[in-house]
Design a protein around this motif. Structure first.
Motif, PDB file in Angstrom:
ATOM      1  N   UNK A 132       5.815 -12.876  -3.621  1.00 50.33           N
ATOM      2  CA  UNK A 132       5.800 -12.604  -5.060  1.00 50.33           C
ATOM      3  C   UNK A 132       4.418 -12.761  -5.697  1.00 50.33           C
ATOM      4  N   UNK A 133       3.691 -13.874  -5.463  1.00 52.40           N
ATOM      5  CA  UNK A 133       2.354 -13.968  -6.072  1.00 52.40           C
ATOM      6  C   UNK A 133       1.428 -12.839  -5.626  1.00 52.40           C
ATOM      7  N   UNK A 134       1.499 -12.470  -4.337  1.00 52.13           N
ATOM      8  CA  UNK A 134       0.696 -11.339  -3.878  1.00 52.13           C
ATOM      9  C   UNK A 134       1.132 -10.052  -4.564  1.00 52.13           C
ATOM     10  N   UNK A 135       2.449  -9.899  -4.732  1.00 54.44           N
ATOM     11  CA  UNK A 135       2.967  -8.700  -5.379  1.00 54.44           C
ATOM     12  C   UNK A 135       2.491  -8.573  -6.814  1.00 54.44           C
ATOM     13  N   UNK A 136       2.384  -9.705  -7.506  1.00 50.01           N
ATOM     14  CA  UNK A 136       1.935  -9.672  -8.899  1.00 50.01           C
ATOM     15  C   UNK A 136       0.451  -9.334  -9.010  1.00 50.01           C
ATOM     16  N   UNK A 137      -0.253  -9.337  -7.894  1.00 49.21           N
ATOM     17  CA  UNK A 137      -1.654  -8.936  -7.897  1.00 49.21           C
ATOM     18  C   UNK A 137      -1.871  -7.559  -7.273  1.00 49.21           C
ATOM     19  N   UNK A 138      -1.019  -7.190  -6.302  1.00 48.43           N
ATOM     20  CA  UNK A 138      -1.279  -5.981  -5.531  1.00 48.43           C
ATOM     21  C   UNK A 138      -0.173  -4.931  -5.618  1.00 48.43           C
ATOM     22  N   UNK A 139       0.959  -5.229  -6.212  1.00 49.03           N
ATOM     23  CA  UNK A 139       2.098  -4.316  -6.102  1.00 49.03           C
ATOM     24  C   UNK A 139       2.737  -4.036  -7.460  1.00 49.03           C
ATOM     25  N   UNK A 140       1.936  -3.510  -8.376  1.00 47.05           N
ATOM     26  CA  UNK A 140       2.436  -3.205  -9.709  1.00 47.05           C
ATOM     27  C   UNK A 140       2.837  -1.730  -9.763  1.00 47.05           C
ATOM     28  N   UNK A 141       4.011  -1.444  -9.217  1.00 46.61           N
ATOM     29  CA  UNK A 141       4.445  -0.053  -9.073  1.00 46.61           C
ATOM     30  C   UNK A 141       4.526   0.669 -10.412  1.00 46.61           C
ATOM     31  N   UNK A 142       5.098   0.009 -11.421  1.00 47.22           N
ATOM     32  CA  UNK A 142       5.232   0.639 -12.730  1.00 47.22           C
ATOM     33  C   UNK A 142       3.892   0.913 -13.377  1.00 47.22           C
ATOM     34  N   UNK A 145       0.837  -1.207   0.000  1.00 49.66           N
ATOM     35  CA  UNK A 145       0.000   0.000   0.000  1.00 49.66           C
ATOM     36  C   UNK A 145       0.868   1.251   0.000  1.00 49.66           C
ATOM     37  N   UNK A 146       1.933   1.229   0.783  1.00 49.34           N
ATOM     38  CA  UNK A 146       2.843   2.382   0.811  1.00 49.34           C
ATOM     39  C   UNK A 146       3.493   2.605  -0.552  1.00 49.34           C
ATOM     40  N   UNK A 147       3.970   1.517  -1.174  1.00 46.13           N
ATOM     41  CA  UNK A 147       4.602   1.624  -2.490  1.00 46.13           C
ATOM     42  C   UNK A 147       3.602   2.089  -3.542  1.00 46.13           C
ATOM     43  N   UNK A 148       2.356   1.626  -3.433  1.00 45.75           N
ATOM     44  CA  UNK A 148       1.321   2.047  -4.372  1.00 45.75           C
ATOM     45  C   UNK A 148       1.068   3.541  -4.272  1.00 45.75           C
ATOM     46  N   UNK A 149       0.950   4.027  -3.031  1.00 43.19           N
ATOM     47  CA  UNK A 149       0.691   5.453  -2.823  1.00 43.19           C
ATOM     48  C   UNK A 149       1.834   6.303  -3.377  1.00 43.19           C
ATOM     49  N   UNK A 150       3.066   5.876  -3.128  1.00 44.67           N
ATOM     50  CA  UNK A 150       4.233   6.618  -3.629  1.00 44.67           C
ATOM     51  C   UNK A 150       4.241   6.629  -5.153  1.00 44.67           C
ATOM     52  N   UNK A 151       3.971   5.482  -5.773  1.00 43.80           N
ATOM     53  CA  UNK A 151       3.990   5.380  -7.241  1.00 43.80           C
ATOM     54  C   UNK A 151       2.938   6.279  -7.874  1.00 43.80           C
TER      55      UNK A 151
END
Length: 420
Positions: free
Chosen positions: A295-305, A87-93
């Protein structure tokens, strides 16, 4: 082996650009288009092979990773830490994309009319509402979810199965053995598939350059360069954030993910790099159960780019048409994109659908998205690589927080092995 594979990828990129330029320069438009279609067949086959293995690979590795947790409380604790980082990385992106596009104003000089006659890709935005997103989380059938490569639904089912196994007293050894063996088999299949990566990269770049030429950026140069500048800034932020948590170990981490990031960039698919990251991170001390969980969670929730692109491209489109949002509208747009950008991994050009949903919410024509389609492939390459970097840093950080990062002296001198 790792270095030779990296050289093969770089060589394929150079040869692809040169081949594409030759086709574009010496053939007429129809001939170049036909040649590009034939070349693109290589990339299409490679990406289909990747999609073939993603669902079983995600399911088996995630179930095995969760089942190795001490108990359900461990799953919850690690899950909370993981989602806090996401969530933090998403907000920053999202915020970074909004700030930089407002500073650069790449679309301000286009002065496009309010009504644009263009053909936008047909796509439904219903699933990107809050209600649609929540109901879409739960699969009606795991077999249907796997058949359609619904990564988010597979993750939800795998979390339930893995947590149930972890909660059993004997941890269902027969099931665990089967899952771990299946994961090993899928990694071996992945090894075979990845040997085709240089060919896929050659085909992708050659076909793109053949049809669009070296001047493919055209009037979009400021937009493309601005976006890549924003991504470079995000990479710097991720590196600094990783350094705060990991210290000097952030350097070998970034060194290890160079090849996966390059693969994702060249194929414009973060999926293509998933198996390679899954294999490489444990070799630098990130324990497998953390990698298999994060990683699997990241591929669903953490797509910074992808999230960076959503704000950057949406504001670019509005600037090009002279639409101005108030501060409160911009804040709401960030919150809207925070929700709608989740769970889009594995869906080709899903960022476009998210942007269309945002335009529709503000009462703007979906057809306006046509102005970014010409360079979207080039931008997709960058955001795919950024997604890989963001998820790799997240896995290492969570491992550090959980005490699941092997001491440096235990892995010192051990060159990380890759699938190649």
């Amino acid at each position: 082996m790792k270095r030779s594979f990296a050289y093969l990828i770089i060589g394929a990129m150079i040869l692809g650009v040169l081949t594409g330029w030759g086709l574009n320069h010496f053939l007429d438009a129809e001939g170049a288009s036909k040649a590009a279609s034939n070349l693109n067949l290589i990339t299409d086959v490679f990406l289909r092979l990747i999609k073939m293995i993603i669902a079983p690979l995600v399911f088996t590795t995630l179930v095995a990773g969760i089942a190795h947790m001490e108990d359900a409380a461990s799953v919850g604790r690690i899950g909370v830490k993981t989602m806090a980082w996401f969530i933090s990385a998403s907000a920053v992106s999202l915020l970074l994309g909004l700030v930089i596009v407002q500073i650069l104003q790449p679309g301000a000089n286009l002065h496009l009319p309010e009504a644009v006659v263009a053909t936008a890709p047909a796509a439904s935005t219903d699933a990107f509402s809050l209600h649609g997103f929540i109901t879409h989380l739960v699969p009606t059938s795991i077999f249907d979810a796997m058949a359609r490569n619904e990564i988010l639904q597979i993750v939800v089912f795998a979390v339930f199965v893995g947590t149930a196994v972890a909660a059993l007293d004997d941890k269902a050894p027969a099931v665990m053995h089967l899952v771990e063996q299946a994961a090993s088999i899928m990694l071996k299949v992945t090894e075979f598939v990845m040997k085709l990566a240089p060919l896929a990269i050659f085909g992708a770049l050659a076909s793109t350059i053949a049809t669009q030429g070296l001047d493919m950026l055209g009037t979009y140069a400021k937009f493309v360069l601005g976006f890549y500048g924003a991504m470079a800034t995000l990479w710097g932020i991720l590196f600094l954030a990783g350094a705060v948590v990991l210290g000097k170990r952030v350097i070998p981490l970034f060194r290890t993910i160079r090849t996966p990031a390059l693969l994702a960039f060249s194929t414009a698919s973060s999926e293509a790099a998933y198996p390679r990251i899954l294999d490489a991170l444990p070799k630098i001390g990130v324990r497998k159960r953390i990698v298999s969980f994060v990683l699997p969670l990241g591929y669903s929730f953490n797509l910074d780019g992808s999230m960076l692109y959503c704000t950057f491209a949406t504001m670019f489109i509005m600037q090009a048409h002279g639409v101005h949002l108030s501060l409160s509208q911009q804040i709401f747009m960030l919150l809207l994109l925070m929700v709608t950008s989740k769970g889009i991994a594995g869906i080709p050009r899903a960022s476009l659908v998210v942007i269309m949903a945002t335009l529709t919410y503000f009462g703007l024509p979906e057809a306006w998205i046509a102005i970014v389609l010409g360079v979207d492939h080039l931008l997709d390459m960058g955001r795919s690589a950024t997604n890989v970097v963001g998820n790799s840093v997240a896995a290492a950080v969570v491992a550090k927080w959980e005490g699941e990062l092997d001491p440096e002296d235990e892995i010192e001198g051990a060159e990380p092995k890759t699938i190649a």
